[in-house]
Scaffold this active site. Structure first.
Site, short mmCIF file in Angstrom:
data_model
loop_
_atom_site.label_atom_id
_atom_site.label_comp_id
_atom_site.label_asym_id
_atom_site.label_seq_id
_atom_site.Cartn_x
_atom_site.Cartn_y
_atom_site.Cartn_z
N CYS A 74 1.28 -1.13 0.25
CA CYS A 74 -0.12 -0.61 -0.44
C CYS A 74 1.23 1.22 0.36
O CYS A 74 1.97 1.69 0.74
CB CYS A 74 -0.95 0.33 0.98
SG CYS A 74 -1.67 1.53 1.13
N CYS A 77 0.54 3.36 3.27
CA CYS A 77 1.02 2.34 4.52
C CYS A 77 2.01 1.29 5.16
O CYS A 77 1.88 1.34 5.96
CB CYS A 77 -0.63 1.96 5.39
SG CYS A 77 -1.43 0.58 4.85
N CYS A 123 -7.27 -1.24 1.46
CA CYS A 123 -6.06 -1.86 2.21
C CYS A 123 -7.25 -1.96 3.20
O CYS A 123 -7.71 -1.22 4.50
CB CYS A 123 -5.09 -0.63 2.24
SG CYS A 123 -4.11 -1.22 3.74
N CYS A 126 -5.33 0.28 6.69
CA CYS A 126 -5.58 2.13 6.61
C CYS A 126 -7.37 2.42 6.09
O CYS A 126 -6.97 3.55 6.30
CB CYS A 126 -4.25 3.04 5.80
SG CYS A 126 -4.27 2.62 3.97
N CYS A 147 -8.80 -6.05 -9.84
CA CYS A 147 -8.13 -4.78 -10.72
C CYS A 147 -7.94 -3.57 -10.31
O CYS A 147 -8.73 -2.91 -9.34
CB CYS A 147 -8.97 -4.48 -11.85
SG CYS A 147 -9.18 -3.07 -12.81
ZN LIG Z 1 -2.37 1.09 3.59
#
Ligand SMILES: [Zn+2]
Length: 160
Positions: A74, A77, A123, A126, A147
């Site tokens: 990510c 984060c 995610c 976060c 995707c």
């Molecule tokens: Zn994240």
């Protein structure tokens, strides 16, 4: 007549009260920051996708071309999201994977905003918007197509 108008206005304002609806849909994630904090930490493009649920232009991400072993994390984060070995060429112009690193690392939420019914991928650490998952992935594996916006991720090559 006046009463009718008042009722119409009342119904209308109730219907538009999306703040209450939004608050109800707000889930708390381990990493939680204010909009101002995210805005100062992320690039404009990252902020638009991760926090505003935007979509990057197809074929715009350099992560599309990555084939070497490694992990996609990510961009907000650092949470591990996808592995190169689960990446496949979908032809859509967005990095596509048939599964996440671990189902616990991502979060799913129904998304009907685009006039189509899809499953949003976020995610799990976060709450950042990553992309969508569809059921037209490789039939010989999971059948799923995650995707994902390349701008929402960083690539960490596997150590040799
Ligand atoms: Zn994240």
């Amino acid at each position: 007549m006046k009463l009718t108008i008042s009722i119409i206005i009342l119904v209308f304002s109730l219907g538009c009260n999306s703040n209450a609806q939004e608050a109800k849909n707000q889930k708390t994630y381990p990493v939680s920051k204010t909009e101002a904090q995210w805005k100062s930490e992320l690039t404009t493009a990252e902020f638009q996708v991760l926090r505003k649920k935007g979509t990057e232009r197809a074929f715009s991400s350099k992560l599309n071309r990555i084939e070497e072993p490694g992990t996609f994390v990510c961009a907000a984060c650092g949470n591990e999201l996808y592995k190169t070995r689960h990446k496949f060429e979908s032809g859509t112009g967005w990095p596509s994977f048939d599964r996440p690193v671990d189902e616990k690392n991502v979060d799913y939420r129904p998304d009907r905003t685009g006039g189509f019914s899809a499953l949003e991928v976020l995610c799990a650490n976060c709450g950042g918007h990553l992309g969508h998952v569809f059921n037209d992935g490789p039939r010989n594996t999971t059948g799923k197509r995650h995707c994902i916006n390349g701008v929402a991720m960083d690539f960490i090559p596997k150590k040799k």
